[in-house]
Design a protein around this motif. Structure first.
Motif, short mmCIF file in Angstrom:
data_model
loop_
_atom_site.label_atom_id
_atom_site.label_comp_id
_atom_site.label_asym_id
_atom_site.label_seq_id
_atom_site.Cartn_x
_atom_site.Cartn_y
_atom_site.Cartn_z
N LEU A 1 0.85 -1.18 0.00
CA LEU A 1 0.00 0.00 0.00
C LEU A 1 0.88 1.24 0.00
CD1 LEU A 1 -2.86 1.31 0.36
CD2 LEU A 1 -2.45 1.17 2.83
N GLU A 2 0.51 2.23 -0.80
CA GLU A 2 1.26 3.49 -0.83
C GLU A 2 0.77 4.41 0.30
OE1 GLU A 2 1.24 5.56 -4.65
OE2 GLU A 2 0.58 3.67 -5.53
N ALA A 3 1.68 4.91 1.11
CA ALA A 3 1.33 5.83 2.19
C ALA A 3 0.65 7.09 1.64
CB ALA A 3 2.58 6.21 2.98
N GLU A 4 1.14 7.58 0.52
CA GLU A 4 0.58 8.80 -0.06
C GLU A 4 -0.88 8.60 -0.48
OE1 GLU A 4 5.03 8.70 -1.00
OE2 GLU A 4 3.38 7.26 -1.08
N ARG A 5 -1.18 7.43 -1.06
CA ARG A 5 -2.56 7.14 -1.48
C ARG A 5 -3.48 7.01 -0.28
NH1 ARG A 5 -3.63 5.36 -6.61
NH2 ARG A 5 -5.71 6.06 -6.08
N TRP A 6 -3.00 6.35 0.79
CA TRP A 6 -3.82 6.21 1.99
C TRP A 6 -4.18 7.61 2.53
CZ3 TRP A 6 -6.78 2.58 3.75
CH2 TRP A 6 -7.32 2.69 5.04
N ALA A 7 -3.22 8.50 2.56
CA ALA A 7 -3.48 9.87 3.02
C ALA A 7 -4.52 10.55 2.13
CB ALA A 7 -2.18 10.68 3.05
N GLU A 8 -4.44 10.34 0.82
CA GLU A 8 -5.44 10.90 -0.11
C GLU A 8 -6.84 10.36 0.19
OE1 GLU A 8 -4.21 9.94 -4.09
OE2 GLU A 8 -2.36 11.11 -3.92
N HIS A 9 -6.94 9.07 0.48
CA HIS A 9 -8.24 8.46 0.78
C HIS A 9 -8.86 9.10 2.02
CE1 HIS A 9 -7.12 5.67 -2.23
NE2 HIS A 9 -6.52 4.78 -1.47
N CYS B 1 -12.32 -4.34 -0.74
CA CYS B 1 -13.54 -5.12 -0.57
C CYS B 1 -14.46 -4.46 0.46
CB CYS B 1 -13.21 -6.55 -0.16
SG CYS B 1 -12.51 -6.65 1.50
N HIS B 2 -15.57 -5.13 0.76
CA HIS B 2 -16.56 -4.62 1.71
C HIS B 2 -15.97 -4.35 3.09
CE1 HIS B 2 -16.47 -8.90 2.64
NE2 HIS B 2 -16.90 -8.55 3.83
N GLN B 3 -14.86 -5.00 3.43
CA GLN B 3 -14.24 -4.76 4.75
C GLN B 3 -13.81 -3.31 4.91
OE1 GLN B 3 -11.17 -7.54 5.89
NE2 GLN B 3 -12.27 -9.24 4.98
N MET B 4 -13.52 -2.63 3.81
CA MET B 4 -13.12 -1.22 3.90
C MET B 4 -14.28 -0.36 4.38
SD MET B 4 -9.91 -1.16 3.34
CE MET B 4 -10.01 -2.66 4.32
N MET C 1 -11.35 4.18 -2.46
CA MET C 1 -10.13 3.44 -2.78
C MET C 1 -10.17 2.76 -4.15
SD MET C 1 -9.39 1.54 0.83
CE MET C 1 -7.85 0.83 0.28
N ARG C 2 -11.34 2.57 -4.72
CA ARG C 2 -11.47 1.76 -5.93
C ARG C 2 -10.70 2.27 -7.14
NH1 ARG C 2 -13.60 -2.71 -6.88
NH2 ARG C 2 -14.84 -2.81 -5.02
N PRO C 3 -10.70 3.57 -7.47
CA PRO C 3 -10.02 3.99 -8.70
C PRO C 3 -8.49 3.91 -8.62
CG PRO C 3 -11.57 5.68 -7.92
CD PRO C 3 -11.46 4.66 -6.84
N TRP D 1 -5.77 1.89 -8.69
CA TRP D 1 -4.90 1.13 -7.79
C TRP D 1 -4.89 1.71 -6.37
CZ3 TRP D 1 -1.05 -2.75 -9.45
CH2 TRP D 1 -1.24 -3.17 -10.78
N GLY D 2 -5.98 2.31 -5.96
CA GLY D 2 -6.05 2.93 -4.64
C GLY D 2 -5.96 1.95 -3.48
N GLY D 3 -6.21 0.67 -3.75
CA GLY D 3 -6.08 -0.35 -2.72
C GLY D 3 -4.69 -0.96 -2.64
N GLY D 4 -3.81 -0.52 -3.54
CA GLY D 4 -2.44 -1.03 -3.54
C GLY D 4 -2.24 -2.14 -4.55
N ALA D 5 -1.25 -2.98 -4.28
CA ALA D 5 -0.87 -4.04 -5.21
C ALA D 5 -0.55 -5.31 -4.42
CB ALA D 5 0.35 -3.63 -6.03
N PHE D 6 -0.64 -6.45 -5.12
CA PHE D 6 -0.18 -7.71 -4.54
C PHE D 6 0.92 -8.24 -5.44
CE2 PHE D 6 -3.83 -8.75 -7.19
CZ PHE D 6 -3.45 -9.89 -7.90
N ALA D 7 1.81 -9.02 -4.82
CA ALA D 7 3.00 -9.45 -5.55
C ALA D 7 3.43 -10.85 -5.14
CB ALA D 7 4.15 -8.47 -5.29
N MET D 8 4.31 -11.40 -5.98
CA MET D 8 4.92 -12.70 -5.73
C MET D 8 6.38 -12.48 -5.33
SD MET D 8 3.21 -14.81 -8.88
CE MET D 8 3.75 -13.59 -10.06
N ILE D 9 6.85 -13.26 -4.38
CA ILE D 9 8.21 -13.15 -3.87
C ILE D 9 9.16 -13.88 -4.83
CG2 ILE D 9 9.74 -13.62 -1.93
CD1 ILE D 9 7.40 -11.76 -1.18
#
Length: 168
Positions: free
Chosen positions: A53-61, A113-116, A127-129, A131-139
């Protein structure tokens, strides 16, 4: 001749999730395992081995909700594993990101998701537009990540083709 400046960011916080919908535990460092995820985290394997999750995006939300000074709405409420600052995750699917010495490949956008809306009414829609929820990745590498580690995009080599090998 001027030097090429590579944008860098930093890991601000790390959390491990004990179980699905379980509490998020803040940690200063975490061990990650290739094609598995964060050791001790509930989510293992698949494409969602680590969430960012991007800190900057969370602040925008929070600003969009008029709650920018509400300390009860810290980024832990998003339930991501890693809070990053200084790097945009928007449209990064397939790119390789270095978290300290560990590489991860962005597999997709984390859709809120609805948990938000359980956290705060209207948060999911905010958060929907884009990539406002962030990203998921593979190690991609075994290793450790820690709060304060530098992060940067790794465009020096062709990213591995894990998308065909790891189920969603």
């Amino acid at each position: 001749m001027s030097e090429l400046v590579v944008p860098q960011g930093v890991i601000e916080q790390i959390w491990l999730k004990r179980a699905k919908r379980g509490p998020m535990d803040p940690v200063a460092r975490a061990h990650v395992r290739t094609e598995r995820g964060l050791v001790g985290n509930a989510n293992q394997r698949g494409r969602r081995q680590i969430t960012l999750l991007e800190a900057e995006r969370w602040a925008e939300h929070l600003t969009a909700l008029g709650r920018e000074h509400d300390e009860s709405l810290g980024p832990i409420r998003r339930r991501a594993n890693v809070l990053v600052r200084g790097i945009s995750l928007v449209n990064s699917r397939g790119r390789v990101l270095r978290l300290g010495a560990v590489r991860v490949q962005i597999a997709g956008e984390t859709k809120p998701c609805h948990q938000m809306d359980e956290v705060f009414p209207g948060l999911q829609a905010v958060m929907r537009p884009a990539w406002g929820g962030g990203a998921f990745a593979m190690i991609l590498d075994d290793g450790d990540i820690a709060v304060g580690d530098a992060i940067r995009w790794d465009d020096t080599s062709e990213p591995p083709s894990l998308f065909d090998r790891v189920p969603a």
